[in-house]
Design a protein around this motif. Structure first.
Motif, mmCIF file in Angstrom:
data_model
loop_
_atom_site.group_PDB
_atom_site.id
_atom_site.type_symbol
_atom_site.label_atom_id
_atom_site.label_comp_id
_atom_site.label_asym_id
_atom_site.label_seq_id
_atom_site.Cartn_x
_atom_site.Cartn_y
_atom_site.Cartn_z
ATOM 1 N N GLY A 351 0.785 -1.223 0.000
ATOM 2 C CA GLY A 351 0.000 0.000 0.000
ATOM 3 C C GLY A 351 0.815 1.269 0.000
ATOM 4 N N ARG A 352 2.126 1.165 -0.161
ATOM 5 C CA ARG A 352 2.984 2.352 -0.197
ATOM 6 C C ARG A 352 3.753 2.386 -1.507
ATOM 7 N NH1 ARG A 352 6.979 2.271 4.581
ATOM 8 N NH2 ARG A 352 7.143 4.482 4.090
ATOM 9 N N THR A 353 4.167 3.573 -1.894
ATOM 10 C CA THR A 353 5.006 3.760 -3.073
ATOM 11 C C THR A 353 6.455 3.817 -2.613
ATOM 12 O OG1 THR A 353 3.254 5.015 -4.161
ATOM 13 C CG2 THR A 353 5.459 5.197 -5.063
ATOM 14 N N VAL A 354 7.239 2.823 -3.033
ATOM 15 C CA VAL A 354 8.611 2.691 -2.540
ATOM 16 C C VAL A 354 9.580 3.019 -3.677
ATOM 17 C CG1 VAL A 354 10.315 1.143 -1.512
ATOM 18 C CG2 VAL A 354 7.905 0.954 -0.882
ATOM 19 N N PHE A 355 10.534 3.930 -3.393
ATOM 20 C CA PHE A 355 11.568 4.307 -4.345
ATOM 21 C C PHE A 355 12.802 3.446 -4.081
ATOM 22 C CE2 PHE A 355 9.852 8.247 -6.141
ATOM 23 C CZ PHE A 355 8.812 8.498 -5.269
ATOM 24 N N HIS A 356 13.331 2.829 -5.139
ATOM 25 C CA HIS A 356 14.560 2.047 -5.052
ATOM 26 C C HIS A 356 15.636 2.751 -5.865
ATOM 27 C CE1 HIS A 356 12.744 -1.596 -3.197
ATOM 28 N NE2 HIS A 356 11.649 -1.162 -3.820
ATOM 29 N N GLY A 357 16.913 2.669 -5.365
ATOM 30 C CA GLY A 357 18.001 3.297 -6.115
ATOM 31 C C GLY A 357 19.235 3.475 -5.259
ATOM 32 N N LEU A 358 20.012 4.537 -5.556
ATOM 33 C CA LEU A 358 21.276 4.816 -4.882
ATOM 34 C C LEU A 358 21.205 6.202 -4.248
ATOM 35 C CD1 LEU A 358 23.647 3.604 -7.756
ATOM 36 C CD2 LEU A 358 22.908 2.298 -5.749
ATOM 37 N N ARG A 359 21.938 6.344 -3.142
ATOM 38 C CA ARG A 359 21.921 7.639 -2.459
ATOM 39 C C ARG A 359 23.272 7.892 -1.839
ATOM 40 N NH1 ARG A 359 21.076 8.909 2.984
ATOM 41 N NH2 ARG A 359 20.651 11.127 3.327
ATOM 42 N N ASP A 360 23.859 9.074 -2.170
ATOM 43 C CA ASP A 360 25.102 9.511 -1.554
ATOM 44 C C ASP A 360 24.813 9.873 -0.100
ATOM 45 O OD1 ASP A 360 27.987 10.896 -2.653
ATOM 46 O OD2 ASP A 360 27.239 11.510 -0.683
ATOM 47 N N PRO A 361 25.683 9.466 0.833
ATOM 48 C CA PRO A 361 25.427 9.804 2.251
ATOM 49 C C PRO A 361 25.273 11.292 2.497
ATOM 50 C CG PRO A 361 27.132 8.122 2.069
ATOM 51 C CD PRO A 361 26.861 8.591 0.672
ATOM 52 N N LEU A 362 25.894 12.107 1.635
ATOM 53 C CA LEU A 362 25.787 13.550 1.837
ATOM 54 C C LEU A 362 24.561 14.154 1.156
ATOM 55 C CD1 LEU A 362 29.524 14.601 1.339
ATOM 56 C CD2 LEU A 362 28.298 14.125 3.463
ATOM 57 N N ALA A 363 23.819 13.325 0.404
ATOM 58 C CA ALA A 363 22.606 13.839 -0.239
ATOM 59 C C ALA A 363 21.535 14.101 0.806
ATOM 60 C CB ALA A 363 22.104 12.842 -1.288
ATOM 61 N N VAL A 364 20.548 14.903 0.431
ATOM 62 C CA VAL A 364 19.494 15.273 1.365
ATOM 63 C C VAL A 364 18.682 14.021 1.729
ATOM 64 C CG1 VAL A 364 17.812 15.789 -0.455
ATOM 65 C CG2 VAL A 364 17.645 16.926 1.771
ATOM 66 N N ASP A 365 18.166 14.002 2.945
ATOM 67 C CA ASP A 365 17.329 12.888 3.387
ATOM 68 C C ASP A 365 16.001 12.919 2.621
ATOM 69 O OD1 ASP A 365 16.004 10.890 4.662
ATOM 70 O OD2 ASP A 365 16.193 11.734 6.693
ATOM 71 N N PRO A 366 15.628 11.837 1.947
ATOM 72 C CA PRO A 366 14.353 11.866 1.190
ATOM 73 C C PRO A 366 13.137 12.066 2.090
ATOM 74 C CG PRO A 366 15.334 9.664 1.169
ATOM 75 C CD PRO A 366 16.361 10.584 1.719
ATOM 76 N N GLU A 367 13.222 11.646 3.344
ATOM 77 C CA GLU A 367 12.099 11.903 4.250
ATOM 78 C C GLU A 367 11.891 13.395 4.436
ATOM 79 O OE1 GLU A 367 10.128 9.713 5.377
ATOM 80 O OE2 GLU A 367 11.190 7.842 4.914
ATOM 81 N N GLN A 368 12.990 14.154 4.390
ATOM 82 C CA GLN A 368 12.874 15.609 4.482
ATOM 83 C C GLN A 368 12.162 16.180 3.267
ATOM 84 O OE1 GLN A 368 16.659 17.562 5.095
ATOM 85 N NE2 GLN A 368 15.801 19.605 4.753
ATOM 86 N N LEU A 369 12.407 15.552 2.093
ATOM 87 C CA LEU A 369 11.710 16.011 0.885
ATOM 88 C C LEU A 369 10.203 15.771 1.016
ATOM 89 C CD1 LEU A 369 14.137 14.722 -1.878
ATOM 90 C CD2 LEU A 369 13.947 17.019 -0.922
#
Length: 598
Positions: A351-369
């Motif tokens: 029931g949720r939309t889940v994003f899969h991929g790669l994230r640099d540790p210094l990138a912004v937190d997606p939860e913040q987006l």
């Protein structure tokens, strides 16, 4: 019953001659033989009289009817026997009694239940129809003030007429034969009311000298109207609330006529037994009619309220759908534009939309987006694997974290080169140059547009020192007293130079250069310039320098002064000692490879 034989009156009582007697007997037999036979039979029957069931059955119905017309003694005699027999029959054969009365009571019960349900639904419909209207609210307020049920207030306001009670009264005796009431009407002594109506009729009839066939047709008591239908043997009185239509009277009269047809014998031979008239209840209940005021046509308020709520609900749903769609698009744009995040797939999971991929540790937190765009956190999730992003934005962010530049320095990225702009201390520049090698994606650091504030200060001190000059009197090597202040100023500059040279890692030398005027011979002027330089150097050496090395140099005649150009006064500027900073190292490297010292 037996009777004692008696002598027959036809038997001869006097004596005759035998011949005459025989003739007379023969004649008598000829004339009276049939009657004699009948008399003999009657005598024999009377002598052996016994009244059997057959004889009783022939006369019993008429006998009971005649006795019942005389008085109630037969009824009093048969009542205990009948009750006992009925109770015994019910006890022994209840099914028989049930089957016997079911055709009678079943129809009446079904009709009563149907009528009760119809009246209940009618009241319920009236209540629901007005419950959400403005008028209904006013009636609720009235019910609250008067303490009456809301249903009752609705019925009173919407009622056109209602037959509340029906009385079937025996006309001759004035006794109540049967009585029915509408639902919700309490009994108030129907027998007394029946007697009262009869008395009123008699009073009116006597007062106006009317015949027995004439009678009172209607009464008005407050909100109630009493209609009285006159019949030959019975009276039908109805208690009505409201204004009844004229056709109701026709219906009542028709009902009364029907009762007269069906119960004519019982009405004529009525002696107080009203049990037989219990079967008139269905006819009387048909007279319990009612009519309510029809509500004006048009859409009810509840329709508009429900429509408004529905439209508001649809509007809210459309707003939420549009807002969610906009938030989703904004989230996709922000994630796509955010450096250091690479989305490979988007899937629906639990029931949720889940994003899969790669994230640099210094990138912004997606939860913040999610929080920034207002998208519901429970509706989206992220599953990113860590990686090092080499985009300029991430390299710059990583460079800022590693180098920690002061506020006066700007950091930019061109390819794999870090460009530093602004002003900073020599120590930070040296540390930044060494730390740049730890930044992934950086191969070169540019310092061309970065000003070393320590070098700048060193150069300013150098210019200030080289601008100083200590002047002497003509022909003298001793330092005049008026120039001692300048010696102190030079000492202060030299001390700062020594400290800056330490910070910069330099080892400059200071040449103390003595000059003389062109007056006099060359040897004397050279010697005089050396003495002047040595005297100043001797005074400056009173201080201790860590890296500065001072040396005195006699330059002889000042080469900038031309002989005979200004006289003794014009040569005063040439009789001086000046200073020169000699730096053995080359110029500062402004662009270096990572890992090199400045």
């Amino acid at each position: 019953m037996e009777r004692t034989p008696r002598s027959s009156p036809l038997r001869p009582s006097m004596g005759y001659d035998k011949g005459e007697s025989e003739d007379f007997s023969a004649l008598r037999r000829l004339l009276l033989s049939p009657e004699q036979i009948q008399l003999d039979r009657l005598r024999q029957r009377m002598d052996t009289l016994v009244i059997g069931p057959q004889e009783v059955s022939r006369v019993l119905p008429d006998a009971i009817r005649l006795r019942a017309q005389q008085d109630n003694r037969l009824l009093a005699s048969l009542l205990p026997i009948t009750q006992e027999a009925l109770a015994l029959s019910i006890k022994q054969s209840p099914q028989l009694i049930s089957d016997s009365i079911a055709p009678i009571l079943g129809s009446a019960i079904r009709k009563a239940i149907s009528r009760a349900m119809r009246e209940m639904f009618q009241s319920l419909n009236q209540t629901l129809e007005y419950s959400m209207s403005w008028q209904g609210l006013q009636w609720r307020w009235e019910a609250w003030k008067t303490g009456r049920p809301f249903v009752e207030v609705v019925v009173l306001h919407t009622l056109r007429f209602r037959v509340e009670q029906v009385f079937l009264i025996h006309k001759k005796t004035g006794l109540l034969l049967n009585h029915v009431m509408a639902e919700g009407i309490s009994s108030q002594g129907e027998a007394a009311i029946s007697g009262m109506l009869t008395a009123i009729q008699d009073f009116v009839r006597d007062s106006f000298q009317q015949g027995q066939e004439e009678g009172l047709e209607s009464l008005r008591i407050g909100d109630l109207t009493v209609w009285i239908e006159q019949g030959s043997s019975a009276i039908l009185a109805t208690v009505i609330r409201g204004t009844p239509p004229v056709k109701l009277r026709d219906f009542l009269q028709s009902t009364l006529e029907t009762l007269h047809v069906q119960y004519s014998d019982f009405l004529k031979d009525f002696h107080g037994d009203t049990a037989v008239f219990l079967e008139t209840r269905p006819h009387l209940e048909d007279c319990l009619q009612a009519q309510f005021v029809k509500k004006r046509k048009g859409l009810p308020v509840v329709f508009w309220v429900c429509s408004g709520l529905l439209l508001a609900l649809l509007g809210w749903w459309a707003y939420q759908f549009t807002l969610s769609h906009q938030q989703w698009n904004e989230l996709l744009k922000r994630i796509a534009a955010e450096p250091g995040i690479v989305v490979t797939t988007i899937q629906e999971e639990d029931g949720r939309t889940v994003f899969h991929g790669l994230r640099d540790p210094l990138a912004v937190d997606p939860e913040q987006l999610l929080e920034e765009v207002g998208y519901p956190p429970h509706a989206a999730g992220f599953h990113f694997e860590p990686f090092i992003a080499l985009t300029p934005e991430m390299v710059r962010k990583r460079a800022i974290i590693v180098l920690q530049p002061p506020g006066s320095v700007e950091v930019s990225i061109e390819g794999s080169r870090i460009i530093l702009m602004g002003e900073s201390s020599h120590a930070w520049i040296a540390r930044a140059t060494r730390s740049a090698s730890a930044i992934p994606g950086v191969s070169e650091i540019s310092l061309e547009r970065l000003i070393d504030t320590d070098v700048k200060q060193f150069e300013a001190l150098q210019v200030e020192l080289e601008g100083k000059a200590i002047f002497f009197f003509p022909g003298q090597g001793r330092l005049p007293d008026r120039e001692l202040v300048k010696i102190q100023q030079v000492k202060f500059i030299l001390q700062e130079l020594d400290e800056k040279a330490i910070q910069l890692g330099r080892k400059p030398s200071i040449d103390v250069m003595g000059y003389s005027s062109p007056v006099g011979t060359q040897p004397i002027n050279v010697s005089l310039s050396e003495r002047r330089a040595n005297n100043v150097l001797e005074m400056l050496n009173e201080m201790t320098f860590q890296v500065l090395k001072l040396s005195a140099v006699g330059k002889g005649v000042d080469p900038d002064v031309q002989s005979g150009s200004g006289g003794e006064q014009g040569y005063s500027a040439s009789r001086r000692v000046s200073f020169k900073v000699v730096e053995p190292g080359g110029p500062l490297h402004r662009e270096v490879g990572v890992g090199n010292s400045p």
